[in-house]
Design a protein around this motif. Structure first.
Motif, PDB file in Angstrom:
ATOM      1  N   ALA A  16      20.748  73.524  71.902  1.00  0.00           N
ATOM      2  CA  ALA A  16      20.629  74.861  71.617  1.00  0.00           C
ATOM      3  C   ALA A  16      21.482  76.223  71.528  1.00  0.00           C
ATOM      4  O   ALA A  16      21.415  77.274  71.520  1.00  0.00           O
ATOM      5  CB  ALA A  16      20.340  74.815  73.289  1.00  0.00           C
ATOM      6  N   ASP A  17      22.922  75.586  72.827  1.00  0.00           N
ATOM      7  CA  ASP A  17      23.693  76.900  72.150  1.00  0.00           C
ATOM      8  C   ASP A  17      24.331  77.099  71.033  1.00  0.00           C
ATOM      9  O   ASP A  17      24.279  78.650  70.799  1.00  0.00           O
ATOM     10  CB  ASP A  17      24.848  76.695  73.371  1.00  0.00           C
ATOM     11  N   ARG A  18      24.335  75.917  69.611  1.00  0.00           N
ATOM     12  CA  ARG A  18      24.248  76.861  69.491  1.00  0.00           C
ATOM     13  C   ARG A  18      23.095  77.249  67.836  1.00  0.00           C
ATOM     14  O   ARG A  18      23.652  78.192  66.940  1.00  0.00           O
ATOM     15  CB  ARG A  18      24.832  75.049  68.555  1.00  0.00           C
ATOM     16  N   VAL A  19      22.589  76.664  68.572  1.00  0.00           N
ATOM     17  CA  VAL A  19      20.882  77.635  67.384  1.00  0.00           C
ATOM     18  C   VAL A  19      21.061  78.821  67.724  1.00  0.00           C
ATOM     19  O   VAL A  19      20.759  79.921  67.470  1.00  0.00           O
ATOM     20  CB  VAL A  19      19.889  76.600  68.157  1.00  0.00           C
ATOM     21  N   SER A  20      21.532  78.990  69.011  1.00  0.00           N
ATOM     22  CA  SER A  20      21.331  81.320  69.821  1.00  0.00           C
ATOM     23  C   SER A  20      21.915  80.976  69.271  1.00  0.00           C
ATOM     24  O   SER A  20      21.858  82.713  68.825  1.00  0.00           O
ATOM     25  CB  SER A  20      21.229  80.500  71.307  1.00  0.00           C
ATOM     26  N   GLU A  21      23.669  80.838  68.824  1.00  0.00           N
ATOM     27  CA  GLU A  21      24.557  81.766  68.273  1.00  0.00           C
ATOM     28  C   GLU A  21      24.438  81.792  66.761  1.00  0.00           C
ATOM     29  O   GLU A  21      24.501  83.028  66.463  1.00  0.00           O
ATOM     30  CB  GLU A  21      26.000  80.848  68.261  1.00  0.00           C
ATOM     31  N   SER A  22      23.346  81.031  66.154  1.00  0.00           N
ATOM     32  CA  SER A  22      23.164  81.346  64.446  1.00  0.00           C
ATOM     33  C   SER A  22      22.472  82.101  64.584  1.00  0.00           C
ATOM     34  O   SER A  22      22.075  83.044  63.588  1.00  0.00           O
ATOM     35  CB  SER A  22      23.084  79.456  64.114  1.00  0.00           C
ATOM     36  N   VAL A  23      20.902  81.784  65.364  1.00  0.00           N
ATOM     37  CA  VAL A  23      20.172  83.436  65.622  1.00  0.00           C
ATOM     38  C   VAL A  23      20.336  84.128  65.415  1.00  0.00           C
ATOM     39  O   VAL A  23      19.958  85.391  64.872  1.00  0.00           O
ATOM     40  CB  VAL A  23      18.855  82.859  66.252  1.00  0.00           C
ATOM     41  N   ASP A  24      21.748  84.391  66.564  1.00  0.00           N
ATOM     42  CA  ASP A  24      22.294  85.658  66.879  1.00  0.00           C
ATOM     43  C   ASP A  24      22.748  86.888  65.690  1.00  0.00           C
ATOM     44  O   ASP A  24      22.639  87.488  64.962  1.00  0.00           O
ATOM     45  CB  ASP A  24      22.989  85.510  68.080  1.00  0.00           C
ATOM     46  N   GLU A  25      23.418  85.259  64.793  1.00  0.00           N
ATOM     47  CA  GLU A  25      23.814  85.971  63.679  1.00  0.00           C
ATOM     48  C   GLU A  25      23.226  86.182  63.321  1.00  0.00           C
ATOM     49  O   GLU A  25      23.369  86.989  61.921  1.00  0.00           O
ATOM     50  CB  GLU A  25      24.418  84.703  63.741  1.00  0.00           C
ATOM     51  N   ALA A  26      21.859  85.620  62.562  1.00  0.00           N
ATOM     52  CA  ALA A  26      20.742  86.371  61.878  1.00  0.00           C
ATOM     53  C   ALA A  26      20.205  87.540  61.823  1.00  0.00           C
ATOM     54  O   ALA A  26      20.208  87.839  60.817  1.00  0.00           O
ATOM     55  CB  ALA A  26      20.089  84.980  61.999  1.00  0.00           C
ATOM     56  N   VAL A  27      19.978  87.500  63.418  1.00  0.00           N
ATOM     57  CA  VAL A  27      19.266  88.708  63.985  1.00  0.00           C
ATOM     58  C   VAL A  27      20.235  90.029  62.977  1.00  0.00           C
ATOM     59  O   VAL A  27      20.021  91.260  63.076  1.00  0.00           O
ATOM     60  CB  VAL A  27      19.302  88.797  65.179  1.00  0.00           C
ATOM     61  N   ARG A  28      21.346  89.807  63.474  1.00  0.00           N
ATOM     62  CA  ARG A  28      21.922  91.076  63.121  1.00  0.00           C
ATOM     63  C   ARG A  28      22.214  91.297  61.764  1.00  0.00           C
ATOM     64  O   ARG A  28      22.168  92.272  61.660  1.00  0.00           O
ATOM     65  CB  ARG A  28      23.666  90.428  64.357  1.00  0.00           C
ATOM     66  N   ALA A  29      22.419  89.927  61.298  1.00  0.00           N
ATOM     67  CA  ALA A  29      22.612  89.597  59.898  1.00  0.00           C
ATOM     68  C   ALA A  29      21.753  91.130  59.068  1.00  0.00           C
ATOM     69  O   ALA A  29      21.485  91.585  58.160  1.00  0.00           O
ATOM     70  CB  ALA A  29      22.912  88.842  59.003  1.00  0.00           C
ATOM     71  N   MET A  30      20.352  90.421  59.200  1.00  0.00           N
ATOM     72  CA  MET A  30      19.422  90.822  59.086  1.00  0.00           C
ATOM     73  C   MET A  30      18.807  92.367  59.716  1.00  0.00           C
ATOM     74  O   MET A  30      18.309  93.227  58.691  1.00  0.00           O
ATOM     75  CB  MET A  30      17.832  90.279  59.730  1.00  0.00           C
ATOM     76  N   SER A  31      19.093  92.764  61.025  1.00  0.00           N
ATOM     77  CA  SER A  31      19.003  94.335  61.282  1.00  0.00           C
ATOM     78  C   SER A  31      20.175  94.859  60.745  1.00  0.00           C
ATOM     79  O   SER A  31      19.712  96.015  59.916  1.00  0.00           O
ATOM     80  CB  SER A  31      19.584  93.782  62.543  1.00  0.00           C
TER      81      SER A  31
END
Length: 75
Positions: A16-31
């Motif tokens: 879950a921690d790894r997924v959360s980090e990846s999602v955070d990166e994806a959100v920032r990149a998409m933004s």
């Protein structure tokens, strides 16, 4: 709580921690790429994940539900 459940919970926490980090990166990149605010980008990313993996709370196994309930009781 059985050893098996504890081990599964620990593994799930790491994942879950790894997924959360990846999602955070994806959100920032998409933004950045789209100019959308972070909250809009996160809504799109999370919505896409839910659709992709067809996450259904109703389909949680009894063992997972029991684990979550036991965890809630200890906190």
């Amino acid at each position: 709580m059985s050893e098996r459940i504890r081990a599964a919970e620990a593994t799930a926490s790491v994942i879950a921690d790894r997924v959360s980090e990846s999602v955070d990166e994806a959100v920032r990149a998409m933004s950045v790429a789209s100019g959308l605010p972070l909250h809009k980008a996160s809504t799109i990313i999370i919505g896409g994940l839910v659709c992709r993996y067809q996450i259904e709370v109703n389909e949680l196994s009894e063992e997972v539900v029991a684990c979550l309930e036991a965890k809630k009781e200890t906190h």
